[in-house]
Motif scaffolding. Sequence first.
Motif, PDB file in Angstrom:
ATOM      1  N   GLN A  34      -3.946  -5.321  11.917  1.00 30.07           N
ATOM      2  CA  GLN A  34      -3.554  -6.589  11.312  1.00 30.07           C
ATOM      3  C   GLN A  34      -2.485  -6.433  10.237  1.00 30.07           C
ATOM      4  O   GLN A  34      -1.983  -7.424   9.710  1.00 30.07           O
ATOM      5  CB  GLN A  34      -4.783  -7.267  10.694  1.00 30.07           C
ATOM      6  CG  GLN A  34      -5.898  -7.567  11.679  1.00 30.07           C
ATOM      7  CD  GLN A  34      -7.095  -8.203  10.993  1.00 30.07           C
ATOM      8  OE1 GLN A  34      -6.950  -8.993  10.065  1.00 30.07           O
ATOM      9  NE2 GLN A  34      -8.290  -7.860  11.445  1.00 30.07           N
ATOM     10  N   VAL A  35      -2.132  -5.213   9.889  1.00 33.37           N
ATOM     11  CA  VAL A  35      -1.202  -5.005   8.776  1.00 33.37           C
ATOM     12  C   VAL A  35       0.228  -4.850   9.302  1.00 33.37           C
ATOM     13  O   VAL A  35       0.459  -4.180  10.313  1.00 33.37           O
ATOM     14  CB  VAL A  35      -1.593  -3.785   7.923  1.00 33.37           C
ATOM     15  CG1 VAL A  35      -2.976  -3.978   7.340  1.00 33.37           C
ATOM     16  CG2 VAL A  35      -1.534  -2.510   8.738  1.00 33.37           C
ATOM     17  N   ASP A  40       7.437  -3.874   7.717  1.00 33.48           N
ATOM     18  CA  ASP A  40       7.738  -3.583   6.315  1.00 33.48           C
ATOM     19  C   ASP A  40       8.525  -2.277   6.180  1.00 33.48           C
ATOM     20  O   ASP A  40       9.434  -2.166   5.346  1.00 33.48           O
ATOM     21  CB  ASP A  40       6.453  -3.507   5.493  1.00 33.48           C
ATOM     22  CG  ASP A  40       5.833  -4.877   5.264  1.00 33.48           C
ATOM     23  OD1 ASP A  40       6.501  -5.896   5.563  1.00 33.48           O
ATOM     24  OD2 ASP A  40       4.680  -4.947   4.793  1.00 33.48           O
ATOM     25  N   ILE A  41       8.173  -1.288   6.990  1.00 31.91           N
ATOM     26  CA  ILE A  41       8.909  -0.030   6.985  1.00 31.91           C
ATOM     27  C   ILE A  41      10.347  -0.261   7.446  1.00 31.91           C
ATOM     28  O   ILE A  41      11.306   0.277   6.863  1.00 31.91           O
ATOM     29  CB  ILE A  41       8.215   1.016   7.881  1.00 31.91           C
ATOM     30  CG1 ILE A  41       6.944   1.548   7.195  1.00 31.91           C
ATOM     31  CG2 ILE A  41       9.158   2.152   8.225  1.00 31.91           C
ATOM     32  CD1 ILE A  41       7.193   2.420   5.984  1.00 31.91           C
ATOM     33  N   GLU A  42      10.512  -1.049   8.491  1.00 36.34           N
ATOM     34  CA  GLU A  42      11.865  -1.336   8.977  1.00 36.34           C
ATOM     35  C   GLU A  42      12.701  -2.004   7.889  1.00 36.34           C
ATOM     36  O   GLU A  42      13.855  -1.625   7.663  1.00 36.34           O
ATOM     37  CB  GLU A  42      11.817  -2.232  10.209  1.00 36.34           C
ATOM     38  CG  GLU A  42      13.203  -2.570  10.742  1.00 36.34           C
ATOM     39  CD  GLU A  42      13.161  -3.472  11.956  1.00 36.34           C
ATOM     40  OE1 GLU A  42      14.128  -3.454  12.739  1.00 36.34           O
ATOM     41  OE2 GLU A  42      12.171  -4.218  12.121  1.00 36.34           O
ATOM     42  N   LYS A 202       5.193   2.701  -2.069  1.00 34.86           N
ATOM     43  CA  LYS A 202       3.852   2.385  -1.595  1.00 34.86           C
ATOM     44  C   LYS A 202       3.844   1.026  -0.895  1.00 34.86           C
ATOM     45  O   LYS A 202       4.578   0.115  -1.276  1.00 34.86           O
ATOM     46  CB  LYS A 202       2.850   2.371  -2.754  1.00 34.86           C
ATOM     47  CG  LYS A 202       2.610   3.740  -3.379  1.00 34.86           C
ATOM     48  CD  LYS A 202       1.563   3.652  -4.473  1.00 34.86           C
ATOM     49  CE  LYS A 202       1.348   5.009  -5.140  1.00 34.86           C
ATOM     50  NZ  LYS A 202       0.733   5.980  -4.205  1.00 34.86           N
ATOM     51  N   PHE A 203       2.978   0.912   0.102  1.00 37.38           N
ATOM     52  CA  PHE A 203       2.776  -0.332   0.835  1.00 37.38           C
ATOM     53  C   PHE A 203       1.275  -0.616   0.834  1.00 37.38           C
ATOM     54  O   PHE A 203       0.499   0.195   1.336  1.00 37.38           O
ATOM     55  CB  PHE A 203       3.287  -0.216   2.268  1.00 37.38           C
ATOM     56  CG  PHE A 203       4.744   0.146   2.378  1.00 37.38           C
ATOM     57  CD1 PHE A 203       5.711  -0.828   2.504  1.00 37.38           C
ATOM     58  CD2 PHE A 203       5.133   1.491   2.353  1.00 37.38           C
ATOM     59  CE1 PHE A 203       7.056  -0.489   2.608  1.00 37.38           C
ATOM     60  CE2 PHE A 203       6.469   1.837   2.452  1.00 37.38           C
ATOM     61  CZ  PHE A 203       7.438   0.843   2.582  1.00 37.38           C
ATOM     62  N   LEU A 248      -5.884  -1.207   2.279  1.00 39.06           N
ATOM     63  CA  LEU A 248      -5.133  -0.087   2.862  1.00 39.06           C
ATOM     64  C   LEU A 248      -3.901   0.181   2.010  1.00 39.06           C
ATOM     65  O   LEU A 248      -3.217  -0.751   1.593  1.00 39.06           O
ATOM     66  CB  LEU A 248      -4.686  -0.404   4.288  1.00 39.06           C
ATOM     67  CG  LEU A 248      -5.777  -0.614   5.347  1.00 39.06           C
ATOM     68  CD1 LEU A 248      -5.147  -1.069   6.652  1.00 39.06           C
ATOM     69  CD2 LEU A 248      -6.570   0.655   5.558  1.00 39.06           C
ATOM     70  N   GLU A 249      -3.624   1.448   1.790  1.00 44.31           N
ATOM     71  CA  GLU A 249      -2.414   1.832   1.081  1.00 44.31           C
ATOM     72  C   GLU A 249      -1.714   2.943   1.849  1.00 44.31           C
ATOM     73  O   GLU A 249      -2.310   3.974   2.146  1.00 44.31           O
ATOM     74  CB  GLU A 249      -2.723   2.306  -0.332  1.00 44.31           C
ATOM     75  CG  GLU A 249      -1.481   2.770  -1.097  1.00 44.31           C
ATOM     76  CD  GLU A 249      -1.825   3.392  -2.433  1.00 44.31           C
ATOM     77  OE1 GLU A 249      -1.777   2.670  -3.442  1.00 44.31           O
ATOM     78  OE2 GLU A 249      -2.169   4.596  -2.446  1.00 44.31           O
TER      79      GLU A 249
END
Length: 257
Positions: A34-35, A40-42, A202-203, A248-249
């Motif tokens: 679901q994350v 986000d990385i892209e 960090k995400f 989650l991190e």
Amino acid sequence: MQLYRRKWNKRMDEVAEFWDNFAAEYYQIQKESQVPIVTDIERFLTEQRLLPTNSVVDLGGGSGRYLPILAQNSQQYTIVDISEQMLRYAQVENQALSEPRSVTYQQQSVADFCQQTPDQSYDLVWMALNPAVTADETLLNITQKSRQWCGLLRLTQNSDDLFAPLEQHFGIAEENPNIEPTIIPAVAKLLTSAGYQVRQQKFQYQTTETFDRAFLEAYYAEVPQVLLKAYLDRLFINKKTRASTTTLEYTLLYWHV
């Protein structure tokens, strides 16, 4: 030396077999996530100008979770994994793109990649949740395969407020092998000592699911029922369901060569 090589090859075969057997379940977990870590990385790699680029190797790319963003942001994309079955799922990911890319699928261990790949072969070396990459000389060898950038992504936190407290209460908590908080400072220290300037991002994500009492009773059937009943009586007092929030991190290290 020949005996050592035979033992090493046998161990690599066992690792490959493990991931082959786990590939279907791993791919399903990947699809159900679901994350939005991939998007986000892209976005982040684009902002930092690591993408788009000419050539990318996805080292330990598994079933291709990052294939869509890396393949579509490079002219030459190679995904390397020790598992043949994982690479087959990566091909499925590529075919699911609106415009499938030309992808090189390379079944290979990290050790063989280091030995057989010339230095400065790729503009970006990407390593996401690859358990074979640790803070040792191998990582420095991998770094030499890049002409520009390297990126290493790890899951550094995975906690919830429903299952974890229950398991700690009954002494049945198990260490999650996917969580690697100590590798980030170790890798940063190694690379800094080698003269690289390491950057970090960090995400963090939170997801929530709802569970009823019957689910927990069935899930923890091995716990003595009298004790479990007393715990659940307190947990579900005046409530039919309980929410579980998971945090989650992911931590990304990236460095220019």
